[in-house]
Design an enzyme around this catalytic site. Sequence first.
Site, PDB file in Angstrom:
ATOM      1  N   GLY A 105     -32.019  19.287 -38.850  1.00 50.68           N
ATOM      2  CA  GLY A 105     -31.654  18.450 -40.004  1.00 50.68           C
ATOM      3  C   GLY A 105     -30.380  17.697 -39.688  1.00 50.68           C
ATOM      4  O   GLY A 105     -30.111  17.365 -38.532  1.00 50.68           O
ATOM      5  N   ARG A 106     -29.593  17.454 -40.741  1.00 52.16           N
ATOM      6  CA  ARG A 106     -28.351  16.665 -40.552  1.00 52.16           C
ATOM      7  C   ARG A 106     -27.419  17.342 -39.542  1.00 52.16           C
ATOM      8  O   ARG A 106     -26.969  16.717 -38.584  1.00 52.16           O
ATOM      9  CB  ARG A 106     -27.630  16.508 -41.906  1.00 52.16           C
ATOM     10  N   ILE A 107     -27.121  18.637 -39.765  1.00 49.46           N
ATOM     11  CA  ILE A 107     -26.159  19.321 -38.890  1.00 49.46           C
ATOM     12  C   ILE A 107     -26.785  19.569 -37.516  1.00 49.46           C
ATOM     13  O   ILE A 107     -26.153  19.357 -36.484  1.00 49.46           O
ATOM     14  CB  ILE A 107     -25.646  20.622 -39.541  1.00 49.46           C
ATOM     15  N   THR A 160     -24.171  29.261 -37.497  1.00 49.01           N
ATOM     16  CA  THR A 160     -23.217  28.645 -38.435  1.00 49.01           C
ATOM     17  C   THR A 160     -23.932  28.271 -39.733  1.00 49.01           C
ATOM     18  O   THR A 160     -23.415  27.500 -40.516  1.00 49.01           O
ATOM     19  CB  THR A 160     -22.576  27.358 -37.854  1.00 49.01           C
ATOM     20  N   GLU A 199     -21.047  38.948 -46.558  1.00 45.86           N
ATOM     21  CA  GLU A 199     -19.653  38.472 -46.483  1.00 45.86           C
ATOM     22  C   GLU A 199     -18.840  39.033 -47.644  1.00 45.86           C
ATOM     23  O   GLU A 199     -19.361  39.098 -48.754  1.00 45.86           O
ATOM     24  CB  GLU A 199     -19.629  36.934 -46.510  1.00 45.86           C
ATOM     25  N   HIS A 216     -16.305  32.191 -41.674  1.00 44.55           N
ATOM     26  CA  HIS A 216     -16.960  31.121 -42.440  1.00 44.55           C
ATOM     27  C   HIS A 216     -16.082  29.860 -42.538  1.00 44.55           C
ATOM     28  O   HIS A 216     -15.637  29.483 -43.634  1.00 44.55           O
ATOM     29  CB  HIS A 216     -17.357  31.627 -43.840  1.00 44.55           C
TER      30      HIS A 216
HETATM   31  P1  NAP Z   1     -30.747  19.826 -43.735  1.00 46.53           P
HETATM   32  O1  NAP Z   1     -30.406  18.424 -43.340  1.00 46.53           O
HETATM   33  O2  NAP Z   1     -31.598  20.073 -44.916  1.00 46.53           O
HETATM   34  O3  NAP Z   1     -31.363  20.548 -42.437  1.00 46.53           O
HETATM   35  C1  NAP Z   1     -32.054  21.760 -42.461  1.00 46.53           C
HETATM   36  C2  NAP Z   1     -33.265  21.618 -41.561  1.00 46.53           C
HETATM   37  O4  NAP Z   1     -33.908  22.896 -41.495  1.00 46.53           O
HETATM   38  C3  NAP Z   1     -34.282  20.633 -42.101  1.00 46.53           C
HETATM   39  O5  NAP Z   1     -34.307  19.489 -41.281  1.00 46.53           O
HETATM   40  C4  NAP Z   1     -35.609  21.383 -42.045  1.00 46.53           C
HETATM   41  O6  NAP Z   1     -36.444  20.651 -41.184  1.00 46.53           O
HETATM   42  C5  NAP Z   1     -35.313  22.688 -41.366  1.00 46.53           C
HETATM   43  N1  NAP Z   1     -36.027  23.799 -42.010  1.00 46.53           N
HETATM   44  C6  NAP Z   1     -36.039  24.150 -43.304  1.00 46.53           C
HETATM   45  N2  NAP Z   1     -36.768  25.253 -43.505  1.00 46.53           N
HETATM   46  C7  NAP Z   1     -37.231  25.620 -42.294  1.00 46.53           C
HETATM   47  C8  NAP Z   1     -38.054  26.674 -41.847  1.00 46.53           C
HETATM   48  N3  NAP Z   1     -38.554  27.563 -42.707  1.00 46.53           N
HETATM   49  N4  NAP Z   1     -38.321  26.751 -40.536  1.00 46.53           N
HETATM   50  C9  NAP Z   1     -37.818  25.849 -39.680  1.00 46.53           C
HETATM   51  N5  NAP Z   1     -37.041  24.815 -40.048  1.00 46.53           N
HETATM   52  C10 NAP Z   1     -36.760  24.699 -41.341  1.00 46.53           C
HETATM   53  O7  NAP Z   1     -29.400  20.667 -43.988  1.00 46.53           O
HETATM   54  P2  NAP Z   1     -27.983  20.503 -43.257  1.00 46.53           P
HETATM   55  O8  NAP Z   1     -27.132  19.554 -44.014  1.00 46.53           O
HETATM   56  O9  NAP Z   1     -28.209  20.241 -41.808  1.00 46.53           O
HETATM   57  O10 NAP Z   1     -27.407  21.965 -43.486  1.00 46.53           O
HETATM   58  C11 NAP Z   1     -28.077  23.085 -42.931  1.00 46.53           C
HETATM   59  C12 NAP Z   1     -27.457  24.378 -43.402  1.00 46.53           C
HETATM   60  O11 NAP Z   1     -26.188  24.563 -42.798  1.00 46.53           O
HETATM   61  C13 NAP Z   1     -27.171  24.497 -44.898  1.00 46.53           C
HETATM   62  O12 NAP Z   1     -28.313  24.871 -45.628  1.00 46.53           O
HETATM   63  C14 NAP Z   1     -26.075  25.545 -44.957  1.00 46.53           C
HETATM   64  O13 NAP Z   1     -26.672  26.810 -45.159  1.00 46.53           O
HETATM   65  C15 NAP Z   1     -25.455  25.514 -43.572  1.00 46.53           C
HETATM   66  N6  NAP Z   1     -24.037  25.122 -43.565  1.00 46.53           N
HETATM   67  C16 NAP Z   1     -23.089  26.047 -43.202  1.00 46.53           C
HETATM   68  C17 NAP Z   1     -21.762  25.694 -43.173  1.00 46.53           C
HETATM   69  C18 NAP Z   1     -20.694  26.676 -42.764  1.00 46.53           C
HETATM   70  O14 NAP Z   1     -19.607  26.632 -43.308  1.00 46.53           O
HETATM   71  N7  NAP Z   1     -20.914  27.533 -41.812  1.00 46.53           N
HETATM   72  C19 NAP Z   1     -21.362  24.389 -43.511  1.00 46.53           C
HETATM   73  C20 NAP Z   1     -22.349  23.491 -43.873  1.00 46.53           C
HETATM   74  C21 NAP Z   1     -23.684  23.863 -43.901  1.00 46.53           C
HETATM   75  P3  NAP Z   1     -38.005  20.481 -41.450  1.00 46.53           P
HETATM   76  O15 NAP Z   1     -38.147  20.323 -42.955  1.00 46.53           O
HETATM   77  O16 NAP Z   1     -38.377  19.315 -40.653  1.00 46.53           O
HETATM   78  O17 NAP Z   1     -38.598  21.751 -40.958  1.00 46.53           O
END
Ligand code: NAP
Length: 308
Positions: free
Chosen positions: A155-157, A225, A256, A274
């Site tokens: 996804g985005r990250i 992460t 956590e 975190h």
């Molecule tokens: P995003 O753009 O929605 O990306 C998540 C990706 O995961 C989507 O592209 C989706 O792709 C894929 N996905 C969803 N369910 C799935 C599954 N069951 N199996 C395989 N792939 C799956 O979200 P983002 O902005 O990148 O953020 C991702 C996550 O990072 C957040 O949800 C959050 O938990 C975490 N995060 C953590 C921190 C931190 O402080 N450590 C900071 C920011 C975010 P498809 O739909 O194409 O499968």
Amino acid sequence: MKPPVLLTRKLPASVMARLEASCAVEQCEGDGLAARREFLTRVAGKQALVSMVTDTVDRTVIEAGDALQIIANVAVGYNNIDVAAARERGIIVTNTPDVLTDATADFTLALMLAVTRRLGEGERMLRRGDWKGWAFDQLLGMQLHGKQLGIVGLGRIGRAVAARAQAFGMTIAHTSRSDAGMPLDRLLATSDVVSLHVPLTGETRHLIGQPELARMKRTAYLINTTRGPVVDEAALAWALKNQLIAGAALDVYEHEPQVHADLLTLENVVLAPHLGSATTETRTAMADLAVRNVIAVLGGDPPLTPVT
Ligand code: NAP
């Protein structure tokens, strides 16, 4: 009369000023159980709730929030919110996508470099006074150049991590539900570093457990992460202890702020509290986006970044 809004934590001054200009703001102050009681009392009558990743906004909170129109989470992940319960009551839920992508991707690379170059181990050795000087074969790590990074959830990250890793000379493999990505099993078996970026859902809880860790190369590293429960932490501790994988770097944990006791004793794991989005710029942008969602919805406009 300004609409009443509840904050669970203090926001940066510039963002507070923007919110206070159009809303009557109240803020929770307690901690632990007291915080939960205070939360339930204070949410009654509020038209908006600004919540953090550590706030459990479950059905009980949502039912107590009898006047809520919006729950604005200051995070991109929203596994802390019962979105279905909110939806049933016509409450809009918003998150903070995009503004934290770069900070979180940067931190993922920081962890990847730290674990593959044994930075934590080296620093601990030096601080203990055990460093006897430069040695040709001291704390040899793994070079990233030419290695395969397996991104679980492009996804985005995940994409931002891929771009950074390519600059380090890595090749990229990824899983996806929606396009022709690599099946998870193959990604695990062929990658030198596996980095998790899927949201925490019913489907992704314990996505990485004992069988998945056993499938990884013995020389490979796991980076998490995203959210702690995506990994079975006890299984990871077991895999690291038995050197089934070379190492891991974690920013998030199943319970956590508790961390599995075995992980705390192992040298081949980097542990961060975190910090993925923790830069001043990013936290301010996250708070600002949450507040702009609140102002929009309470002003009768559509939310900027609704959870769909
Ligand atoms: P995003 O753009 O929605 O990306 C998540 C990706 O995961 C989507 O592209 C989706 O792709 C894929 N996905 C969803 N369910 C799935 C599954 N069951 N199996 C395989 N792939 C799956 O979200 P983002 O902005 O990148 O953020 C991702 C996550 O990072 C957040 O949800 C959050 O938990 C975490 N995060 C953590 C921190 C931190 O402080 N450590 C900071 C920011 C975010 P498809 O739909 O194409 O499968």
